[in-house]
Design an enzyme around this catalytic site. Structure first.
Site, PDB file in Angstrom:
ATOM      1  N   HIS A   1     -10.584   1.011   4.867  1.00  0.00           N
ATOM      2  CA  HIS A   1      -9.202   0.838   5.346  1.00  0.00           C
ATOM      3  C   HIS A   1      -8.666  -0.528   4.906  1.00  0.00           C
ATOM      4  CE1 HIS A   1      -6.197   1.600   8.884  1.00  0.00           C
ATOM      5  NE2 HIS A   1      -5.629   0.932   7.895  1.00  0.00           N
TER       6      HIS A   1
ATOM      7  N   LYS B   1      -3.140   9.696   3.987  1.00  0.00           N
ATOM      8  CA  LYS B   1      -2.962   8.905   5.202  1.00  0.00           C
ATOM      9  C   LYS B   1      -1.681   9.341   5.875  1.00  0.00           C
ATOM     10  CE  LYS B   1      -3.265   5.158   8.011  1.00  0.00           C
ATOM     11  NZ  LYS B   1      -3.210   3.756   7.644  1.00  0.00           N
TER      12      LYS B   1
ATOM     13  N   HIS C   1      -8.828   3.072  13.298  1.00  0.00           N
ATOM     14  CA  HIS C   1      -8.753   2.007  14.317  1.00  0.00           C
ATOM     15  C   HIS C   1      -8.477   2.478  15.751  1.00  0.00           C
ATOM     16  CE1 HIS C   1      -4.602   2.601  13.202  1.00  0.00           C
ATOM     17  NE2 HIS C   1      -4.629   1.800  12.158  1.00  0.00           N
TER      18      HIS C   1
ATOM     19  N   ASP D   1      -9.246  -2.844   8.185  1.00  0.00           N
ATOM     20  CA  ASP D   1      -7.784  -2.726   8.236  1.00  0.00           C
ATOM     21  C   ASP D   1      -7.145  -4.030   7.740  1.00  0.00           C
ATOM     22  OD1 ASP D   1      -5.201  -1.843   8.532  1.00  0.00           O
ATOM     23  OD2 ASP D   1      -5.236  -1.765  10.723  1.00  0.00           O
TER      24      ASP D   1
ATOM     25  N   HIS E   1      -0.018 -10.356   5.280  1.00  0.00           N
ATOM     26  CA  HIS E   1       1.423 -10.645   5.282  1.00  0.00           C
ATOM     27  C   HIS E   1       1.627 -12.119   4.978  1.00  0.00           C
ATOM     28  CE1 HIS E   1       2.445  -6.733   6.909  1.00  0.00           C
ATOM     29  NE2 HIS E   1       1.525  -6.885   7.848  1.00  0.00           N
TER      30      HIS E   1
ATOM     31  N   PRO F   1       2.915  -6.690  11.840  1.00  0.00           N
ATOM     32  CA  PRO F   1       1.575  -6.575  12.422  1.00  0.00           C
ATOM     33  C   PRO F   1       0.514  -6.418  11.339  1.00  0.00           C
ATOM     34  CG  PRO F   1       2.761  -4.500  12.670  1.00  0.00           C
ATOM     35  CD  PRO F   1       3.689  -5.441  11.945  1.00  0.00           C
ATOM     36  N   GLY F   2      -0.641  -7.031  11.560  1.00  0.00           N
ATOM     37  CA  GLY F   2      -1.743  -6.906  10.603  1.00  0.00           C
ATOM     38  C   GLY F   2      -2.398  -8.249  10.367  1.00  0.00           C
TER      39      GLY F   2
END
Ligand SMILES: [Zn+2]
Length: 444
Positions: free
Chosen positions: A61, A146, A237, A310, A314, A329-330
């Site tokens: 991922h 996905k 996740h 995951d 960014h 988010p991330g």
């Protein structure tokens, strides 16, 4: 004729567990695993100094970005981060610009990636608008699809049961899996709208919007749809106790379902989110200690199939947006996943066998990646060498990734990847990248 390389003085992880042995490699393949005396002559000898040779780690991922999102990450920075983190194969996600959702966009992405990658890369596609394109996309080399439930990415409305079911049925014919981000769109949108009306703009509000119910509801819905289609569903996740319980129920009923957890959902809670702020913001968000405890319990019982990073890089500006609703988010995860998991091995919470199942064998099986995921004669020589005693302090400013921000910044770890071999070539040596872009391969 001597073979190309012999790695000696190692503990090699094979189907028999860890054995004292060496590995003979010719071109890109393992030709023998045996005691030193029984190994063939080689042009190069590499002393692994008693360290452990694991099958190359497969991170199933990863958001490699590039194209119009190259300011966040590109194929070279992302796969350098992977190699540095002991990862030899990554599976890329389709929420790119342009979205990977057609034969053309997939081929364009592969073409761009091939000369730039240092580890192997396989690609997931988003769903195309028309289901008849699905077999063509698989023929072009996508290893899976996905589905992103919180918003539409790709050609189908994720809220429409009939459309989703038709797409699932079309994928089933191709035998590739469907990975899903399971958070219910309507549940999140309604809560967020209410919170914004109340002028809420804080981390707590974000957690309220991305509720436990949103995850549980989405998992329940999507596992039912998948059962009707007969295909394989991989829930990405899983973050909450009730989300996991829903997955376990589906498994118990014999649905063809597997699931993933991430290091951040295993090691951080919403308390950390409040402490680290936006650096720790991802979706699904961090949860309460009882959720984390339940993920661990499920993992210990063998109910979790994969651990993946995951990795979702960014820019700093995007992570520091003024309103919580605009923060991307991330988190960057490629360079922290393995050191964090090895630390858990040293703490006795995880075994090497579990690590290999969760990050090598199971991802290779789920995505049908041939000749990788285990060390044996005839396999491709993707090898991650780890030193379980090596201590390290995570420093995000040192990342090869362009995203130099991590909620694990400053954490002390014990256990490090010290060498990464990709297709028989040494790619990372003691933290330094020693191969060139193009050394990785596209996996179709
Ligand atoms: Zn993701």
């Amino acid at each position: 004729m001597p073979v190309d390389t012999v790695l000696h003085n190692a503990k090699v992880y094979t189907s028999r567990g860890l054995i004292e042995a060496g590995i003979a490699i010719d071109r890109d393949r393992i030709v023998k695993i045996a005691k030193k005396a029984n190994l063939p002559k080689a042009s190069h000898q590499i002393d692994l100094k008693g360290n452990i040779a694991l099958p190359g780690i497969i991170d199933s991922h990863v958001h490699l970005r590039d194209q119009k999102l190259a300011y966040k990450e590109d194929f070279t920075s992302g796969t350098s981060a992977a190699a540095a983190g002991g990862i030899t194969t990554v599976i890329d996600m389709p929420n790119n610009q342009p979205t990977t959702m057609s034969v053309e966009s997939l081929k364009e992405r592969m073409l761009l990636a091939e000369p730039k990658i240092l580890v192997n890369v396989a690609f997931n596609s988003a769903f195309p608008k028309h289901t008849d394109e699905i077999p063509e996309i698989v023929k072009a080399g996508a290893v899976g699809f996905k589905l992103y439930l919180p918003q539409q990415i790709g050609g189908i409305n994720p809220d429409d049961d009939q459309t989703v079911l038709e797409a699932f049925k079309a994928v089933r014919q191709t035998k590739v899996p469907i990975a899903v981000h399971a958070e219910d769109k309507t549940t999140i949108e309604q809560k967020q709208k209410n919170l914004m009306r109340q002028r809420r703009d804080d981390l707590e509000a974000f957690l309220e919007a991305h509720s436990l119910e949103a995850e549980e509801k989405a998992i329940r819905r999507v596992t039912q749809l998948s059962r009707k289609s007969g295909g394989h569903l991989h829930i990405c996740h899983v973050s909450s106790k009730h989300g996991m319980i829903t997955v376990l129920k589906a498994k118990k009923l014999g649905f063809d379902v597997t699931c993933e957890v991430t290091p951040h959902h295993l090691l951080l809670t919403s308390k950390n989110l409040k402490k680290y702020g936006n650096a720790a913001l991802e979706v699904p968000p961090l949860r309460k200690p009882r959720d984390v405890a339940y993920l661990w319990r499920s993992l210990q019982k063998g109910s979790v199939d994969t651990i993946a990073s995951d990795h979702a890089p960014h820019s700093l500006e995007e992570k520091n947006a003024e309103s919580i609703w605009n923060v991307k988010p991330g988190i960057a995860g490629l360079e922290t996943m393995l050191p964090l998991l090895l630390t858990q091995i040293n703490k006795g919470r995880l075994t090497i066998k579990q690590l290999v199942q969760l990050t090598c064998e199971n991802p290779a099986r789920i995505y049908r990646i041939e000749d990788r995921g285990s060390l044996k004669k005839g396999s491709i020589a993707d090898i991650t060498v780890i030193d379980l005693r090596k201590e390290h302090r995570i420093d995000a400013s040192d990342f090869h990734s362009k995203a130099k921000l991590s909620p694990f910044n400053g954490w002390k770890t014990k256990g490090m990847p010290v060498k990464t071999f990709v297709n028989g070539q040494l790619t990372m040596d003691d933290g330094a990248i020693v191969s060139k872009p193009g050394a990785g391969r596209i996996i179709r």
